[in-house]
Design a protein around this motif. Structure first.
Motif, short mmCIF file in Angstrom:
data_model
loop_
_atom_site.label_atom_id
_atom_site.label_comp_id
_atom_site.label_asym_id
_atom_site.label_seq_id
_atom_site.Cartn_x
_atom_site.Cartn_y
_atom_site.Cartn_z
N ASN A 14 0.86 -1.18 0.00
CA ASN A 14 0.00 0.00 0.00
C ASN A 14 0.91 1.23 0.00
OD1 ASN A 14 -2.16 1.63 0.17
ND2 ASN A 14 -2.70 1.13 2.29
N ILE A 15 0.86 2.00 -1.04
CA ILE A 15 1.76 3.17 -1.15
C ILE A 15 0.89 4.43 -1.17
CG2 ILE A 15 3.51 4.31 -2.61
CD1 ILE A 15 4.47 1.59 -1.59
N ASP A 16 1.19 5.38 -0.28
CA ASP A 16 0.38 6.59 -0.20
C ASP A 16 0.84 7.69 -1.13
OD1 ASP A 16 -1.52 5.77 1.52
OD2 ASP A 16 -0.31 6.26 3.31
N ASN A 17 2.15 7.87 -1.15
CA ASN A 17 2.66 8.93 -2.04
C ASN A 17 4.12 8.68 -2.32
OD1 ASN A 17 4.31 10.36 0.02
ND2 ASN A 17 2.28 10.56 0.96
N GLY A 18 4.64 9.39 -3.29
CA GLY A 18 6.04 9.22 -3.63
C GLY A 18 6.37 9.94 -4.93
N THR A 19 7.60 9.79 -5.33
CA THR A 19 8.09 10.47 -6.53
C THR A 19 9.06 9.54 -7.23
OG1 THR A 19 8.00 12.58 -5.41
CG2 THR A 19 9.38 12.51 -7.33
N VAL A 20 9.05 9.57 -8.55
CA VAL A 20 10.05 8.81 -9.30
C VAL A 20 10.41 9.60 -10.56
CG1 VAL A 20 8.30 7.44 -10.54
CG2 VAL A 20 10.62 6.56 -10.32
N THR A 21 11.68 9.50 -10.98
CA THR A 21 12.12 10.22 -12.18
C THR A 21 12.84 9.26 -13.12
OG1 THR A 21 12.40 12.23 -10.89
CG2 THR A 21 13.51 12.18 -13.02
N ALA A 55 16.71 13.06 -25.27
CA ALA A 55 16.00 12.31 -24.22
C ALA A 55 14.95 13.19 -23.55
CB ALA A 55 17.01 11.82 -23.18
N THR A 56 14.02 12.52 -22.92
CA THR A 56 13.01 13.22 -22.09
C THR A 56 13.20 12.79 -20.65
OG1 THR A 56 11.41 13.23 -23.90
CG2 THR A 56 10.52 13.51 -21.68
N THR A 57 13.19 13.76 -19.76
CA THR A 57 13.22 13.44 -18.33
C THR A 57 11.84 13.71 -17.75
OG1 THR A 57 15.54 14.01 -18.21
CG2 THR A 57 14.35 13.97 -16.12
N THR A 58 11.29 12.72 -17.10
CA THR A 58 9.94 12.87 -16.53
C THR A 58 9.96 12.51 -15.05
OG1 THR A 58 8.88 12.44 -18.64
CG2 THR A 58 7.53 12.06 -16.68
N LYS A 59 9.41 13.44 -14.28
CA LYS A 59 9.26 13.19 -12.84
C LYS A 59 7.78 12.97 -12.56
CE LYS A 59 9.91 15.70 -8.51
NZ LYS A 59 10.38 16.99 -7.99
N LEU A 60 7.48 11.86 -11.94
CA LEU A 60 6.08 11.56 -11.61
C LEU A 60 5.94 11.59 -10.09
CD1 LEU A 60 3.33 10.41 -12.88
CD2 LEU A 60 4.14 8.20 -12.04
N SER A 61 5.07 12.48 -9.63
CA SER A 61 4.75 12.48 -8.19
C SER A 61 3.34 11.93 -8.05
CB SER A 61 4.80 13.90 -7.62
OG SER A 61 6.01 14.52 -7.99
N TYR A 62 3.13 11.11 -7.04
CA TYR A 62 1.81 10.49 -6.88
C TYR A 62 1.35 10.57 -5.43
CZ TYR A 62 5.39 6.85 -6.40
OH TYR A 62 6.54 6.17 -6.09
N LYS A 63 0.05 10.83 -5.32
CA LYS A 63 -0.54 10.98 -3.98
C LYS A 63 -1.89 10.27 -4.00
CE LYS A 63 -1.11 14.78 -0.66
NZ LYS A 63 -2.09 14.14 0.14
N TYR A 107 -4.79 7.53 -7.63
CA TYR A 107 -3.82 8.58 -7.29
C TYR A 107 -4.08 9.88 -8.04
CZ TYR A 107 -0.93 4.89 -5.24
OH TYR A 107 -0.46 3.87 -4.46
N HIS A 108 -3.61 10.97 -7.44
CA HIS A 108 -3.44 12.21 -8.20
C HIS A 108 -1.97 12.26 -8.62
CE1 HIS A 108 -3.84 16.22 -9.69
NE2 HIS A 108 -2.69 16.51 -9.09
N PHE A 109 -1.74 12.51 -9.89
CA PHE A 109 -0.36 12.53 -10.42
C PHE A 109 0.04 13.95 -10.79
CE2 PHE A 109 -1.96 8.28 -11.58
CZ PHE A 109 -0.98 7.49 -10.97
N GLY A 354 22.96 4.79 -27.79
CA GLY A 354 22.86 4.83 -26.33
C GLY A 354 22.34 3.51 -25.78
N PHE A 355 22.29 3.44 -24.46
CA PHE A 355 22.03 2.14 -23.84
C PHE A 355 20.72 2.08 -23.06
CE2 PHE A 355 26.39 2.53 -24.97
CZ PHE A 355 26.57 1.35 -25.68
N GLY A 356 19.83 3.03 -23.33
CA GLY A 356 18.50 2.91 -22.76
C GLY A 356 18.22 3.89 -21.63
N ALA A 357 17.01 3.77 -21.10
CA ALA A 357 16.53 4.72 -20.10
C ALA A 357 17.24 4.51 -18.76
CB ALA A 357 15.03 4.52 -19.93
N LYS A 358 17.30 5.60 -17.99
CA LYS A 358 17.94 5.51 -16.67
C LYS A 358 17.02 6.15 -15.63
CE LYS A 358 22.77 5.56 -18.00
NZ LYS A 358 22.71 5.97 -19.41
N LYS A 359 16.99 5.52 -14.46
CA LYS A 359 16.23 6.08 -13.35
C LYS A 359 17.11 7.11 -12.67
CE LYS A 359 13.47 4.36 -9.53
NZ LYS A 359 13.18 3.19 -8.73
N ALA A 360 16.53 8.27 -12.39
CA ALA A 360 17.36 9.32 -11.78
C ALA A 360 17.40 9.14 -10.27
CB ALA A 360 16.78 10.68 -12.11
#
Ligand code: PMV
Length: 360
Positions: A14-21, A55-63, A107-109, A354-360
């Motif tokens: 069960n995850i309430d909130n967080g962020t990933v890039t 490349a595109t950098t995307t940060k997803l915050s979720y609540k 979630y709200h993103f 290049g060698f693919g996507a990377k998690k920040a």
């Protein structure tokens, strides 16, 4: 593999909130995808070099909402600014992937995204953008279901990215990716991209792609319109068959490092893509005079220098110039002196495999 593989299991956490890039690259097809069936299933297999700089950098915050929403709920920021006109595209994507990601309405993103290449440079951002978003959503799914393997994570990210934009399925990993079922490529699938599974000669390591921005305007023909033009196209069946054959042919070329044959396949694929658009109804010419000027100069220089410079094109006027690392000292000065003047404001991007996507 069946589509049902990607239907979610019950979540254990069960995850309430967080962020990933995630930072996800663009890619350039050597054998082109052009034409699709329902649900973003390609009419033919394709293979691409994954790029590095574009490349595109995307940060997803979720609540998490107190209760499940009836609709998707998200805010979208592009290069720091709220961008409501991009929302319908994301909404369509979320609808398409909804049955594979059961948490979407929980979630709200907040989606914050930016590109490494200049906005409206005519570089398609859909491959890098959709793959970055798919990866962010997969990271959340992995939090909800931590036993997921890395292999499944990448496959499903590619599967989801494909539903946003077909070519995005080839932007998760690198450095050579095949997407689309092909009888001579083991493991290939219409549902997701796979790493090219056979031997690749040293000469293709570190391959360069210098992108000449000939026309930075809006795409004259959107991908959606373009793919649709392949329905009832008089040459469609031959084209799809040709892509299958070219993918078989390129295997020995990639293994042996046969650059002359590589050039023949890659340039023919680019021109065939454009020929399909010139011979559809309605018909389009997506090259500009400067595109042709650049192509002619590349051909002349190749003959005079004996180097292995070649070009490929997307569905637009910009030119991707491909060349091996060991010829860059001869080829890049030529590009600067003789080709950059045909770009809008001299704009070009020096990219490479290049060698693919990377998690920040
Ligand atoms: O991913 P889409 O639907 O934007 O299609 C892009 C197709 C080409 O870029 C023209 C070719 C390819 O294989 O990437």
């Amino acid at each position: 593999m069946e589509i049902t593989t990607f239907l979610p299991q019950a979540y254990t956490e069960n995850i309430d909130n967080g962020t990933v890039t995630w930072k996800s690259p663009s890619n350039i097809a050597l054998i082109k995808y052009w034409g699709k069936k329902e649900d973003q299933i390609p009419q033919n297999p394709s293979i691409s070099f994954t790029l590095d700089a574009c490349a595109t950098t995307t940060k997803l915050s979720y609540k998490k909402h107190a209760e499940k929403n009836d609709d998707f709920s998200f805010d979208l920021f592009f290069e720091g600014k709220q961008k409501d006109d991009f929302k319908p595209k994301i909404n369509t994507f979320l609808k398409r992937v909804e049955s594979y990601l059961l948490f979407l309405k929980d979630y709200h993103f907040t989606i914050e995204t930016s590109n490494s290449f200049p906005h409206s440079s005519g570089i398609a951002s859909s491959a890098s953008g959709m793959s970055a978003l798919a990866l962010c959503l997969m990271s959340l799914e992995k939090e909800l279901n931590p036993t997921m393997t890395d292999e499944f994570f990448n496959q499903k990210a590619s599967f989801l990215a494909r539903l946003g934009s077909g070519s995005a399925s080839r932007s998760i990993e690198g450095d050579l990716i095949v997407w689309g079922t092909h009888e001579d490529t083991i493991g290939s699938s219409d549902l997701f991209g796979i790493k090219y599974p056979y031997k690749v000669h040293e000469v293709f390591k570190n391959y360069h792609d210098t992108i000449l921005l000939v026309d930075k305007g809006e795409k004259q023909v959107s991908s959606t319109v373009g793919h649709n033009l392949m329905h009832n196209h008089p040459f469609a069946e031959q084209r799809f068959a040709q892509a299958h054959k070219n993918l078989t042919k390129i295997q020995s070329v990639l293994a042996d490092g046969d650059l002359d044959e590589f050039i023949a396949i890659v340039e023919s694929e680019a021109l065939t893509l454009h020929a399909m658009m010139m011979t559809s109804m309605p018909y389009f010419i997506l090259m500009k005079p400067n595109t042709l000027e650049i192509i002619n100069r590349i051909w002349k220089f190749r003959q005079e220098s004996g180097t292995h410079i070649c070009f490929t094109l997307d569905a637009g006027a910009n030119v991707h110039i491909l060349y091996p690392e060991n010829e860059k000292d001869e080829i890049y000065p030529f590009i600067q002196e003789e080709l950059v003047k045909f770009c809008q404001n001299g704009h070009h991007i020096c990219d490479r495999i290049g060698f693919g996507a990377k998690k920040a």
